[in-house]
Design a protein around this motif. Structure first.
Motif, PDB file in Angstrom:
ATOM      1  N   VAL A  99       0.816  -1.225   0.000  1.00 14.43           N
ATOM      2  CA  VAL A  99       0.000   0.000   0.000  1.00 14.43           C
ATOM      3  C   VAL A  99       0.850   1.277   0.000  1.00 14.43           C
ATOM      4  CG1 VAL A  99      -2.007  -1.111   1.073  1.00 14.43           C
ATOM      5  CG2 VAL A  99      -0.374   0.124   2.510  1.00 14.43           C
ATOM      6  N   TYR A 100       2.113   1.172   0.414  1.00 16.71           N
ATOM      7  CA  TYR A 100       2.983   2.366   0.407  1.00 16.71           C
ATOM      8  C   TYR A 100       3.949   2.352  -0.786  1.00 16.71           C
ATOM      9  CZ  TYR A 100       0.992   2.768   5.016  1.00 16.71           C
ATOM     10  OH  TYR A 100       0.086   2.862   6.046  1.00 16.71           O
ATOM     11  N   GLU A 101       3.573   1.658  -1.863  1.00 23.64           N
ATOM     12  CA  GLU A 101       4.475   1.511  -3.014  1.00 23.64           C
ATOM     13  C   GLU A 101       4.943   2.851  -3.568  1.00 23.64           C
ATOM     14  OE1 GLU A 101       2.418  -0.115  -6.569  1.00 23.64           O
ATOM     15  OE2 GLU A 101       0.554   0.266  -5.510  1.00 23.64           O
ATOM     16  N   HIS A 102       4.116   3.889  -3.463  1.00 27.26           N
ATOM     17  CA  HIS A 102       4.526   5.196  -4.009  1.00 27.26           C
ATOM     18  C   HIS A 102       5.124   6.112  -2.948  1.00 27.26           C
ATOM     19  CE1 HIS A 102       3.300   4.520  -8.091  1.00 27.26           C
ATOM     20  NE2 HIS A 102       2.157   3.984  -7.663  1.00 27.26           N
ATOM     21  N   LEU A 103       5.397   5.554  -1.783  1.00 30.20           N
ATOM     22  CA  LEU A 103       6.020   6.357  -0.725  1.00 30.20           C
ATOM     23  C   LEU A 103       7.373   5.757  -0.340  1.00 30.20           C
ATOM     24  CD1 LEU A 103       2.931   7.329   1.429  1.00 30.20           C
ATOM     25  CD2 LEU A 103       4.426   8.855   0.135  1.00 30.20           C
ATOM     26  N   VAL A 104       8.268   5.740  -1.315  1.00 35.68           N
ATOM     27  CA  VAL A 104       9.637   5.277  -1.069  1.00 35.68           C
ATOM     28  C   VAL A 104      10.553   6.476  -1.248  1.00 35.68           C
ATOM     29  CG1 VAL A 104      11.480   3.753  -1.850  1.00 35.68           C
ATOM     30  CG2 VAL A 104       9.128   2.928  -1.811  1.00 35.68           C
ATOM     31  N   PHE A 105      11.290   6.802  -0.191  1.00 34.45           N
ATOM     32  CA  PHE A 105      12.159   7.988  -0.226  1.00 34.45           C
ATOM     33  C   PHE A 105      13.608   7.619  -0.499  1.00 34.45           C
ATOM     34  CE2 PHE A 105       8.865   8.608   3.143  1.00 34.45           C
ATOM     35  CZ  PHE A 105       7.981   9.297   2.333  1.00 34.45           C
ATOM     36  N   GLU A 106      14.001   6.428  -0.052  1.00 33.15           N
ATOM     37  CA  GLU A 106      15.356   5.930  -0.311  1.00 33.15           C
ATOM     38  C   GLU A 106      15.220   4.540  -0.913  1.00 33.15           C
ATOM     39  OE1 GLU A 106      16.443   9.290   1.496  1.00 33.15           O
ATOM     40  OE2 GLU A 106      15.688   7.883   2.983  1.00 33.15           O
ATOM     41  N   GLY A 107      15.986   4.270  -1.963  1.00 33.90           N
ATOM     42  CA  GLY A 107      15.882   2.971  -2.606  1.00 33.90           C
ATOM     43  C   GLY A 107      14.728   2.960  -3.590  1.00 33.90           C
ATOM     44  N   GLU A 108      14.214   1.761  -3.888  1.00 37.03           N
ATOM     45  CA  GLU A 108      13.130   1.659  -4.865  1.00 37.03           C
ATOM     46  C   GLU A 108      12.160   0.594  -4.391  1.00 37.03           C
ATOM     47  OE1 GLU A 108      14.180  -0.361  -8.557  1.00 37.03           O
ATOM     48  OE2 GLU A 108      15.951  -1.217  -7.615  1.00 37.03           O
ATOM     49  N   HIS A 109      10.925   0.702  -4.885  1.00 40.08           N
ATOM     50  CA  HIS A 109       9.941  -0.329  -4.540  1.00 40.08           C
ATOM     51  C   HIS A 109      10.089  -1.492  -5.518  1.00 40.08           C
ATOM     52  CE1 HIS A 109       6.459  -2.359  -3.119  1.00 40.08           C
ATOM     53  NE2 HIS A 109       5.926  -2.360  -4.329  1.00 40.08           N
ATOM     54  N   ILE A 110      10.299  -2.673  -4.957  1.00 34.43           N
ATOM     55  CA  ILE A 110      10.460  -3.853  -5.810  1.00 34.43           C
ATOM     56  C   ILE A 110       9.309  -4.814  -5.554  1.00 34.43           C
ATOM     57  CG2 ILE A 110      11.960  -5.827  -6.348  1.00 34.43           C
ATOM     58  CD1 ILE A 110      14.188  -3.920  -5.014  1.00 34.43           C
ATOM     59  N   PRO A 111       8.369  -4.902  -6.487  1.00 34.89           N
ATOM     60  CA  PRO A 111       7.294  -5.886  -6.294  1.00 34.89           C
ATOM     61  C   PRO A 111       7.908  -7.293  -6.337  1.00 34.89           C
ATOM     62  CG  PRO A 111       6.754  -4.339  -8.072  1.00 34.89           C
ATOM     63  CD  PRO A 111       8.207  -4.143  -7.736  1.00 34.89           C
ATOM     64  N   LEU A 112       7.666  -8.086  -5.298  1.00 38.56           N
ATOM     65  CA  LEU A 112       8.277  -9.423  -5.268  1.00 38.56           C
ATOM     66  C   LEU A 112       7.850 -10.261  -6.464  1.00 38.56           C
ATOM     67  CD1 LEU A 112       8.220  -9.908  -1.458  1.00 38.56           C
ATOM     68  CD2 LEU A 112      10.174 -10.479  -2.872  1.00 38.56           C
ATOM     69  N   VAL A 113       6.647  -9.973  -6.979  1.00 41.44           N
ATOM     70  CA  VAL A 113       6.135 -10.759  -8.105  1.00 41.44           C
ATOM     71  C   VAL A 113       7.015 -10.609  -9.344  1.00 41.44           C
ATOM     72  CG1 VAL A 113       4.594  -8.952  -9.007  1.00 41.44           C
ATOM     73  CG2 VAL A 113       3.991 -11.366  -9.325  1.00 41.44           C
ATOM     74  N   SER A 114       7.829  -9.541  -9.389  1.00 43.05           N
ATOM     75  CA  SER A 114       8.660  -9.307 -10.571  1.00 43.05           C
ATOM     76  C   SER A 114       9.917 -10.181 -10.573  1.00 43.05           C
ATOM     77  CB  SER A 114       9.062  -7.825 -10.634  1.00 43.05           C
ATOM     78  OG  SER A 114       9.914  -7.512  -9.534  1.00 43.05           O
ATOM     79  N   LEU A 115      10.184 -10.889  -9.486  1.00 45.21           N
ATOM     80  CA  LEU A 115      11.436 -11.651  -9.378  1.00 45.21           C
ATOM     81  C   LEU A 115      11.252 -13.085  -9.899  1.00 45.21           C
ATOM     82  CD1 LEU A 115      12.495 -10.212  -5.910  1.00 45.21           C
ATOM     83  CD2 LEU A 115      13.347  -9.569  -8.185  1.00 45.21           C
ATOM     84  N   PRO A 116      12.360 -13.723 -10.293  1.00 49.18           N
ATOM     85  CA  PRO A 116      12.260 -15.053 -10.910  1.00 49.18           C
ATOM     86  C   PRO A 116      11.486 -16.058 -10.049  1.00 49.18           C
ATOM     87  CG  PRO A 116      14.495 -14.202 -11.110  1.00 49.18           C
ATOM     88  CD  PRO A 116      13.744 -13.233 -10.253  1.00 49.18           C
ATOM     89  N   GLY A 117      10.577 -16.754 -10.684  1.00 44.04           N
ATOM     90  CA  GLY A 117       9.836 -17.816 -10.006  1.00 44.04           C
ATOM     91  C   GLY A 117       8.660 -17.338  -9.174  1.00 44.04           C
ATOM     92  N   MET A 118       8.419 -16.021  -9.178  1.00 44.22           N
ATOM     93  CA  MET A 118       7.409 -15.473  -8.261  1.00 44.22           C
ATOM     94  C   MET A 118       6.039 -15.233  -8.906  1.00 44.22           C
ATOM     95  SD  MET A 118       8.858 -15.442  -5.432  1.00 44.22           S
ATOM     96  CE  MET A 118       7.983 -14.353  -4.328  1.00 44.22           C
ATOM     97  N   ARG A 119       5.991 -15.176 -10.222  1.00 44.76           N
ATOM     98  CA  ARG A 119       4.742 -14.782 -10.891  1.00 44.76           C
ATOM     99  C   ARG A 119       3.573 -15.688 -10.497  1.00 44.76           C
ATOM    100  NH1 ARG A 119       0.632 -13.369 -12.872  1.00 44.76           N
ATOM    101  NH2 ARG A 119       0.286 -12.182 -14.812  1.00 44.76           N
ATOM    102  N   GLU A 120       3.818 -16.983 -10.394  1.00 43.11           N
ATOM    103  CA  GLU A 120       2.726 -17.932 -10.138  1.00 43.11           C
ATOM    104  C   GLU A 120       2.410 -18.108  -8.659  1.00 43.11           C
ATOM    105  OE1 GLU A 120       2.401 -17.588 -13.713  1.00 43.11           O
ATOM    106  OE2 GLU A 120       0.928 -18.915 -12.774  1.00 43.11           O
ATOM    107  N   ARG A 121       3.262 -17.536  -7.779  1.00 42.05           N
ATOM    108  CA  ARG A 121       3.050 -17.814  -6.353  1.00 42.05           C
ATOM    109  C   ARG A 121       2.768 -16.550  -5.524  1.00 42.05           C
ATOM    110  NH1 ARG A 121       6.371 -21.319  -4.646  1.00 42.05           N
ATOM    111  NH2 ARG A 121       7.273 -21.880  -6.638  1.00 42.05           N
ATOM    112  N   THR A 122       2.686 -15.412  -6.192  1.00 43.36           N
ATOM    113  CA  THR A 122       2.565 -14.153  -5.441  1.00 43.36           C
ATOM    114  C   THR A 122       1.197 -13.511  -5.609  1.00 43.36           C
ATOM    115  OG1 THR A 122       4.928 -13.778  -5.806  1.00 43.36           O
ATOM    116  CG2 THR A 122       3.627 -11.889  -5.077  1.00 43.36           C
TER     117      THR A 122
END
Ligand code: PMP
Ligand code: GLN
Length: 389
Positions: A204-227
């Motif tokens: 819910v705070y995906e657009h409130l990142v001040f340092e670093g970046e928001h990384i949706p876990l679903v974007s990582l290898p092997g995660m699409r089907e389980r997230t």
């Protein structure tokens, strides 16, 4: 009626949500409410007008379709592509919910069996403990510790057992403001794949990142089907009362979550769904300006709290700042927060309520900075006078 407690044993001890308790305290005492996280200024006028227009035009005044109105589902898909390069099918891979709260509840009720274990970052956002309990499952804390609140990956590995069914992860993290790094997210994804775990992410705070970046876990290898990714309009567009949230996931996961969701609310917020569809299409500048504004407010509040004598853990994301009250000679956050309106005319939230271990967050107190600048200035002034003379 006698002999047996009225409240279902699974909900025993969960009491009243701390946010309601602290907001009621603010109303009663007239103190500045930096407890519950809701903005004191509504979101964009164009979005508010879109809701009025939908209502007037008779769009969404009757039951919308179960998965959400097509305009919103398409806007959610386009948002996921615009910000993260992710692709979802609006018909089978998106579900609109009554806020992220219902999405979390439906996901837990749909995906868990009694006896399953759910690993989540502790401090837990308060509805997680309740939803896991309502599903008959058991929460297993991966404790985030001050000053950095980083998750310990070796510890996570040791917490996984044959009963572990899913990871319920929140980044940016409420209340600590921790934002997972790419290395941490990747390590978590590897463990999820290795142990064949489901992952539910509260973003819910995906657009409130001040340092670093928001990384949706679903974007990582092997995660699409389980997230199962969850987000909501409340924080991003400053309309927390509208309660429009959403789930994006593979079709079988969405179908499972929808099965539970349809018997919770079935549908909600018809006209607001059209307005949120427009909000999700706001230009990039909206999101950048919103973040910059909140970052300035973070700095204002964090600096003020430091000057008042608190130890401040400057958040990388969310609109909360966690502090430690020991430098003020205090060691009980709950008692501190109950007395704070009287002492300083400010309301805050004790982080202790988000921990299973009563010692772990005992001296931590959370303040929100999603308020007008003059309100924050007034609040830090009051805190400085009360604690720093
Ligand atoms: N998850 C977290 C981490 C939150 O802080 C909140 C509060 N906005 C929610 C879920 C609930 O979101 P919503 O108001 O959309 O139900
Ligand atoms: N998410 C908000 C907070 O952390 C509270 C939402 C609620 O009251 N359930 O302050």
């Amino acid at each position: 009626m006698t002999g047996r407690p009225l409240l279902n044993r699974r909900l025993e001890g969960l009491g009243t949500t701390i946010f309601a308790e602290m907001s009621a305290l603010a109303v009663r005492t007239g103190a500045i409410n930096l407890g519950q996280g809701f903005p004191d200024t509504d979101g964009p006028e164009s979005v508010r007008e879109a809701a009025v227009r939908a209502l007037r035009d008779g769009r969404g005044n009757q039951y919308p379709p179960g998965p959400g109105v097509p305009e919103l589902r398409t806007a959610i898909v386009d948002h996921q592509r615009r910000f993260y390069g992710l692709d979802f099918d609006p018909d089978t891979e998106v579900l609109v919910t009554a806020g992220a709260t219902e999405a979390v509840a439906a996901a837990m009720l749909a995906l868990l069996e009694p006896g399953d274990e759910v690993i989540a970052f502790e401090p837990f956002y308060d509805s997680y403990a309740a939803c896991i309990a309502m599903a008959g499952a058991t929460r297993v804390p991966l404790t985030l510790r001050a000053p950095d609140f980083r998750p310990d990956m070796e510890r996570l590995r040791t917490l996984i057992t044959p009963r572990t069914r899913l990871l319920l992860l929140n980044s940016p993290h409420n209340p600590t403001g921790m934002v997972l790094t790419r290395e941490e997210a990747t390590a978590i994804a590897r463990l999820a794949v290795e142990h064949d775990l489901l992952v539910v992410t509260d973003e819910v705070y995906e657009h409130l990142v001040f340092e670093g970046e928001h990384i949706p876990l679903v974007s990582l290898p092997g995660m699409r089907e389980r997230t199962v990714s969850i987000s909501s309009a409340g924080k991003t567009f400053s309309f927390t009362g509208w309660k429009i949230g959403w789930v994006t996931a593979s079709a079988p996961l969405v179908a499972a979550v929808r099965t539970a969701k349809q018997f919770l609310t079935y549908v909600s917020g018809g006209p607001f769904q059209y307005a949120v569809a427009e909000a999700l299409r706001l230009p990039d500048t909206y999101f950048a300006d919103f973040r910059a504004d909140m970052r300035a407010k973070r700095d204002l509040l964090a600096g003020g709290l430091e000057r008042a004598g608190f130890t401040v853990f400057r958040p990388a994301g969310t609109y909360f700042v966690t502090t430690d009250i020991r430098p003020l000679g205090e060691n009980d956050g709950v008692a501190f927060c109950r007395a704070l309106p009287e002492r300083a005319g400010v309301v805050a939230v004790p982080n202790a309520v988000f921990y299973d271990d009563p010692e772990a967050g005992r001296t931590q107190v959370r303040f929100t900075f999603c308020k007008r600048t003059e309100v924050l200035t007034d609040a830090v002034d009051r805190l400085r006078k009360a604690f720093a003379g």
